[in-house]
Motif scaffolding. Structure first.
Motif, short mmCIF file in Angstrom:
data_model
loop_
_atom_site.label_atom_id
_atom_site.label_comp_id
_atom_site.label_asym_id
_atom_site.label_seq_id
_atom_site.Cartn_x
_atom_site.Cartn_y
_atom_site.Cartn_z
N TYR A 189 -3.54 -7.32 11.03
CA TYR A 189 -3.58 -6.04 10.33
C TYR A 189 -4.95 -5.76 9.71
O TYR A 189 -5.66 -6.68 9.29
CB TYR A 189 -2.49 -5.98 9.26
N GLU A 195 -6.95 -3.13 6.82
CA GLU A 195 -6.66 -2.31 5.65
C GLU A 195 -7.39 -0.98 5.75
O GLU A 195 -8.57 -0.93 6.13
CB GLU A 195 -7.09 -3.05 4.37
N THR A 215 -5.92 2.56 0.52
CA THR A 215 -4.75 3.46 0.58
C THR A 215 -3.44 2.73 0.50
O THR A 215 -2.38 3.35 0.35
CB THR A 215 -4.78 4.25 1.90
N GLY A 216 -3.49 1.41 0.61
CA GLY A 216 -2.25 0.65 0.69
C GLY A 216 -1.74 0.52 2.11
O GLY A 216 -0.79 -0.22 2.35
N GLU A 217 -2.36 1.22 3.04
CA GLU A 217 -1.91 1.16 4.43
C GLU A 217 -2.55 -0.02 5.14
O GLU A 217 -3.78 -0.22 5.07
CB GLU A 217 -2.29 2.44 5.18
N TRP A 218 -1.73 -0.77 5.85
CA TRP A 218 -2.21 -1.86 6.70
C TRP A 218 -1.82 -1.53 8.13
O TRP A 218 -0.63 -1.38 8.45
CB TRP A 218 -1.60 -3.19 6.25
N CYS A 219 -2.81 -1.41 8.96
CA CYS A 219 -2.59 -0.93 10.32
C CYS A 219 -2.67 -2.09 11.30
O CYS A 219 -3.59 -2.91 11.24
CB CYS A 219 -3.63 0.12 10.69
N ASN A 220 -1.71 -2.13 12.19
CA ASN A 220 -1.73 -3.14 13.24
C ASN A 220 -2.90 -2.86 14.16
O ASN A 220 -2.95 -1.83 14.82
CB ASN A 220 -0.40 -3.09 14.01
#
Lengths: 50, 527
Positions: free
Chosen positions: A12, A14, A22-27
């Motif tokens: 992941y 960030e 943003t708090g989003e963790w992208c694969n």
């Protein structure tokens, strides 16, 4: 501006907007937005040391 | 003539009668014998040599000594090539066999139950339940089934206007006939009923994606405008246009749902065995006219644009469209990828419009000439009860239990927040995931960690996991907090995610001893 930072122990990445997490963790293998961002020639920030 | 016309034989030849002393001449004798021969030849012979030339009156009827039943038109006591007229009652002691049609102009009374090998009625037959008569009507085809417990072999029920099944057992219910999820627009995990921003370009209500190529032209909201939904429904997806926008040739404004390949592969699209499918839905708009929608494959290089007409403004109308399956193109089979797209156009550019009701090797959103919702400021477009099913008939809506519907949605998106709470930082601590402060090295330094087990197996490893800070105020996105609203000095991090769970820890920053970490998260594995 959207940027991504590598994680040091999994696939992941960030997501940041204007340098703020943003708090989003992208694969990094499947997330379409991240893959598109990479395809545009961008490079993710290196991972933090843990 | 030897007979007088009344059956009396008369000796009337010359020289008759003779008297005593008369010499009987050969002439007289031969005349007599000829007269007798004529009389005998006119009589009926008992051995059947003579065919009568007129109707024979029998004053007391005919008796026959034959006892064999008649089994054909050439056996029995009476055989006639013509008909038999009977002025009085006919009594048949055993069986009466009629090879042709038995026409009864009087009343046919059966003292025992008649047995029919088939029954045809030229008009409706009245029902008399007291006599176990069954009504026969001419509204369908096929034979009537009169048995008390009939076994119906491949019956075709057609499309009754109404009907009910009561106390039926052993019904093989064809569950999941509707291949769409959340098509009654009940589940809204992301927004909890709140309106979208006018920049919406993503999944909105669960499984429903709202996209606009030029942002600012529409907003979406569950139950926008607070109108009464159609009977049987409690929710709808509402779109409100924010301007009078003229679409450019490549613009697209859509509501769509991507159906997973596992849930649509039996349609066999892309093969000669492609199934016909039927789409039905309730729609309401402030506009009237022809609107457009389409079905596409995953690559969007095959599409079937079709139109539907909204007849009256601000009135719920149910529409249905039957689509012959695509026998060409590449369609994903039984995989967790995109089986098909169903999209409703709210405004599409000319390059995205095509010929209605035919498959095309193009990415068409709707037929040419379709109404643009975003073209009218304040225009509304509401939709619910969307059903995509196999077959050529739109059947009743496939209502599913709320728990089932939610679980179906959670395969694609789930969250730690209460179901009625939209995810966000400093929204609530209710439902937050509790981590464990673990000692990570020889210096006894402590870091939060834990594993969140998803409520259901997800479609795939989530493409995005978003972390939110539980609490009331003052936290940054994805920050570990505790139930005293204190925060970690750095963000939480996800790792080791899979289809069943993901783990959390901290981004290399430690927390104080005794910190009891909590975190909120959403996992997105949408198509």
């Amino acid at each position: 501006m959207i940027t991504y930072k590598l994680s040091n122990n999994n696939v992941y990445v960030e997501k940041f907007i204007d340098g703020i997490p943003t708090g989003e963790w992208c694969n990094s293998e499947t997330n379409e937005a991240y893959l598109k961002w990479l395809a545009e020639g961008n490079t993710p920030l290196p991972a933090d040391e843990s | 003539m030897s007979y007088n016309g009344s059956g009396t034989f008369q000796i009337n030849t010359s020289g008759q009668p003779v008297v005593a002393g008369t010499v009987i001449s050969s002439t007289a004798f031969n005349a007599l014998t000829a007269d007798l021969a004529t009389g005998l030849s006119t009589a009926i012979t008992k051995d059947g040599q003579t065919t009568t030339t007129a109707r024979i009156p029998f004053a007391a009827g005919i008796n026959s000594s034959l006892t064999t039943d008649s089994s054909s038109t050439s056996t029995g006591s009476i055989i006639t090539a013509g008909g038999v007229g009977i002025a009085k009652a006919l009594y048949v002691g055993t069986n009466a066999n009629v090879a042709g049609t038995l026409a009864v102009t009087g009343v046919a009374t059966f003292s025992a139950a008649p047995i029919y090998s088939s029954l045809t009625a030229s008009s409706a037959v009245a029902t008399d339940a007291s006599k176990n008569l069954v009504s026969v009507t001419n509204t369908g085809t096929g034979n009537n089934v009169l048995a008390t417990s009939p076994t119906l072999v491949t019956p075709i029920l057609g499309t009754p206007a109404s009907g009910s099944l009561v106390n039926c057992t052993d019904i093989n219910y064809t569950g999941f006939k509707n291949r769409l999820i959340n098509s009654a627009m009940v589940i809204d995990q992301r927004n909890a009923g709140a309106a979208s921003a006018n920049t919406i370009n993503g999944y909105f209500l669960d499984r429903w994606f709202v996209t606009q190529s030029t942002t600012g032209k529409l907003i979406a909201q569950q139950n926008a405008g607070a109108v009464t939904p159609p009977t049987g429904f409690s929710n709808y997806l509402g779109i409100t246009s924010q301007s009078a926008y003229s679409v450019t040739s490549t613009d697209l404004f859509l509501i769509f749902q991507a159906v997973e390949g596992f849930n649509s592969s039996d349609f066999s699209f892309g093969t000669a065995s492609a199934s016909t499918v039927t789409l039905s839905f309730w729609v309401r708009s402030s506009l009237t006219g022809n609107f457009g929608a389409s079905i596409k494959n995953a690559a969007a290089d095959r599409s079937y644009p079709f139109s539907y007409t909204i007849l009256a403004a601000n009135t719920w109308e149910q529409k249905s469209v039957t689509i012959a399956g695509d026998t060409s193109g590449t369609w994903i089979g039984a995989t967790n990828g995109i089986g098909l797209y169903l999209s409703f156009s709210l405004g599409s550019g000319s390059t995205r419009l095509g010929t209605a009701n035919t498959w095309a090797s193009a990415n068409y959103d709707a037929p040419t000439g379709s109404t643009s919702v975003v073209g009218t400021n304040g225009a509304t477009f509401y939709i619910t009860g969307v059903q995509l099913e196999k077959g050529s008939t739109a059947t009743s809506f496939d209502y599913r239990p709320i728990g089932t519907e939610l679980a179906l949605c959670q395969r694609y998106f789930c969250k730690t927040f209460p179901i009625g709470t939209a995810p966000g930082n400093d929204v609530t601590i209710a439902g937050a995931f509790r981590g464990t402060a673990v000692t990570i090295n020889a210096l006894s330094q402590i870091e939060p960690a834990g594993t969140w087990k998803f409520p259901v197996s997800m479609r795939a490893t989530p493409g995005t996991i978003t972390l939110y800070a539980p609490g009331t105020s003052g936290h940054t996105a994805g920050q570990w907090t505790n139930d005293g609203n204190a925060g970690s000095s750095a963000n939480a991090r996800t790792n080791f995610a899979g289809t069943e769970s993901t783990s959390f820890d901290n981004t290399g920053v430690l927390v104080a001893a005794g910190f009891r970490p909590i975190i909120h998260a959403t996992a997105d594995a949408e198509l």
